[in-house]
Scaffold this active site. Structure first.
Site, PDB file in Angstrom:
ATOM      1  CG  HIS A  94      -1.711   1.287   1.344  1.00  7.86           C
ATOM      2  ND1 HIS A  94      -2.885   1.465   0.648  1.00  7.86           N
ATOM      3  CD2 HIS A  94      -1.500   2.446   2.034  1.00  7.86           C
ATOM      4  CE1 HIS A  94      -3.374   2.669   0.904  1.00  7.86           C
ATOM      5  NE2 HIS A  94      -2.555   3.276   1.753  1.00  7.86           N
TER       6      HIS A  94
ATOM      7  NE  ARG B 123     -10.620  10.243   8.947  1.00  6.93           N
ATOM      8  CZ  ARG B 123      -9.727   9.519   8.277  1.00  6.93           C
ATOM      9  NH1 ARG B 123     -10.080   8.354   7.746  1.00  6.93           N
ATOM     10  NH2 ARG B 123      -8.492   9.941   8.143  1.00  6.93           N
TER      11      ARG B 123
ATOM     12  CB  SER C 106      -8.654   4.781   6.881  1.00  4.24           C
ATOM     13  OG  SER C 106      -8.992   4.830   5.509  1.00  4.24           O
TER      14      SER C 106
ATOM     15  CE  LYS D 156      -8.812   1.785   2.793  1.00  3.80           C
ATOM     16  NZ  LYS D 156      -8.904   3.093   2.150  1.00  3.80           N
TER      17      LYS D 156
END
Length: 434
Positions: free
Chosen positions: A82, A168, A183, A187
């Site tokens: 990521h 947010r 967050s 995922k």
């Protein structure tokens, strides 16, 4: 439980229990807890923070708010990566085929771009016919057969994050480390990989502007990953200028292919080598980062990494000829050179401004409904520390409209800062956190 009590507890700086966090997440996803109470809690978290246990509990509650991906049917070690986002970040296009060629299984779910941050899926759709909308069965079969597949998030993954992030975004609570960590990691954990490698960007073109901010985020991401039973590592990398030279979907695909062909090195190549080496060491495929790098270099020199990209494109309906002949990829109608206004060294490039210029050309989305022009973008010809004589090209605009091209050229010129003295480029790899 009462949501008011939970808000007040966090407002006063107390730690929330696992049950309280679970009550909030479940209630917010179901609609029983309204936006105004959820935004109040987010603001309390923004100011008061969360301890390690709270962040892990929030992450796991968000992960379990929807479906999760079961990768148990894939043989071998599943690796995921990521990036916190940046300008010109086409890392997955290089890293994932290399890692697959080195023996890891890459079963990756990626998103589309919004704003000037390009999405991996958008870039892959530069290959005619390529689709990310394939069944879960075909997804798993492709990974087992060829070692790699990249698809969109078709499952109902982490609905809590979708609702919370939208909230947010409009309540000023995006820059909160506990909320960012939950967050990202909810995922990644829901996606089912065994190994998670994180690229945390730092600098003017990233969300975390200072190394201290990036380090705090990276350490917390790794803590949560390990606490959840995943082998996790993070790399803090420089984003004070665009990554590589290309900004724009098909242009970035062409640059990624050049790296996989062994025709181009530089910062993109080095970043992929670092991230890939961490993957291989974490998977115990290599004894050291040095050994891992040699394995990855071999995938470039023997052509196996490029072949993995071609096989993935073909398996998902695309034309693999475009992998071997990138000149076939979408090309813009016009090009326009941006000329240096003076002789000197490039001191700084405002990465965000380059990304926004590419977006206004049509290479990004202002809203989720916008259509992307895959052919447009910007090639950076001079980067920080490079010398340019007056009148030499510092960047090339690729556009389908000359008025947009001229506006982009002006924006790119404003993004550049020059100096008579050479500026040393910031190190690309600032820190590795394992």
């Amino acid at each position: 439980m009462l949501m008011t009590d939970i808000i007040c507890k966090k407002r006063d700086g107390e730690a929330l229990t696992k049950e309280e966090i679970g009550f909030f997440v479940k209630g917010y996803v179901s609609g029983e807890i309204p936006d105004y109470q959820a935004s109040a809690l987010c603001m309390a978290i923004y100011f008061r923070g969360m301890n390690d246990d709270e962040i892990l509990d929030l992450t796991l509650a968000m992960m379990n708010s929807g479906e999760t991906v079961d990768l148990s049917g894939i043989e071998g070690i599943k690796a995921d990566k990521h990036s916190t986002g940046g300008v010109g970040d086409k890392t997955s296009l290089v890293l994932c085929p290399m890692a697959a060629a080195a023996g890891l299984k890459i079963a990756k779910m990626s998103g589309r771009g919004l704003g000037h941050t390009g999405g991996t899926i958008d870039k892959l759709e530069s290959f005619p016919g390529f689709t990310v909308e394939i069944s879960e069965e075909r997804f798993l079969e492709n990974v087992n057969r060829i070692g790699i597949s990249i698809i969109g998030q078709s499952k109902n993954l982490v609905p809590a994050d979708k609702k919370l992030y939208a909230l947010r975004d409009v309540t000023g609570t995006v820059p909160s480390v506990p909320l960012i960590v939950s967050s990202i990691m909810s995922k990644k954990l829901a996606s089912g990989g065994d190994i998670i490698v994180l690229d945390v960007k730092c600098g003017s073109g990233s969300f975390m502007k200072t190394k201290e901010e990036a380090e705090a985020l990276a350490k917390q991401l790794v803590r949560v990953g390990k606490a959840a039973g995943k082998k996790t590592a993070a790399v803090i990398t420089d984003m004070d200028e665009p990554l590589g030279n290309a900004v724009g979907n098909a242009l970035e695909v062409k640059e990624a292919i050049a790296v996989l062909k062994g025709e181009k090195k530089g910062d993109l190549y080095e970043l992929c080598m670092t991230l890939g080496s961490l993957m291989l060491v974490s998977a115990e495929k290599a004894a050291s980062l040095e050994d891992a790098r040699k394995m990855l270099e071999k995938t470039i020199s023997d052509g196996s990494a490029l072949e993995k990209l071609a096989l993935m494109v073909e398996a998902q309906g695309g034309d693999s000829r475009y992998v071997y002949d990138e000149s076939m990829l979408p090309a813009a109608k016009y090009t326009l050179e941006v000329l240096a206004p003076m002789s000197g060294y490039v001191k700084h490039i405002e990465a965000d401004d380059i990304g926004l210029a590419s977006m206004h050309l049509g290479g990004g989305r202002a809203t989720k409904e916008d259509t992307i022009d895959l052919s447009v973008g910007i090639i950076i010809n001079r980067k920080v520390g490079d010398y340019a004589a007056k009148g030499e090209s510092i960047a090339t605009i690729h556009a389908d409209d000359m008025n947009r091209a001229r506006a982009a050229a002006e924006a790119v010129l404003r993004a550049y800062e020059f100096s008579e003295e050479k500026t040393e480029r910031e190190p690309l790899i600032k820190e590795i956190i394992q």
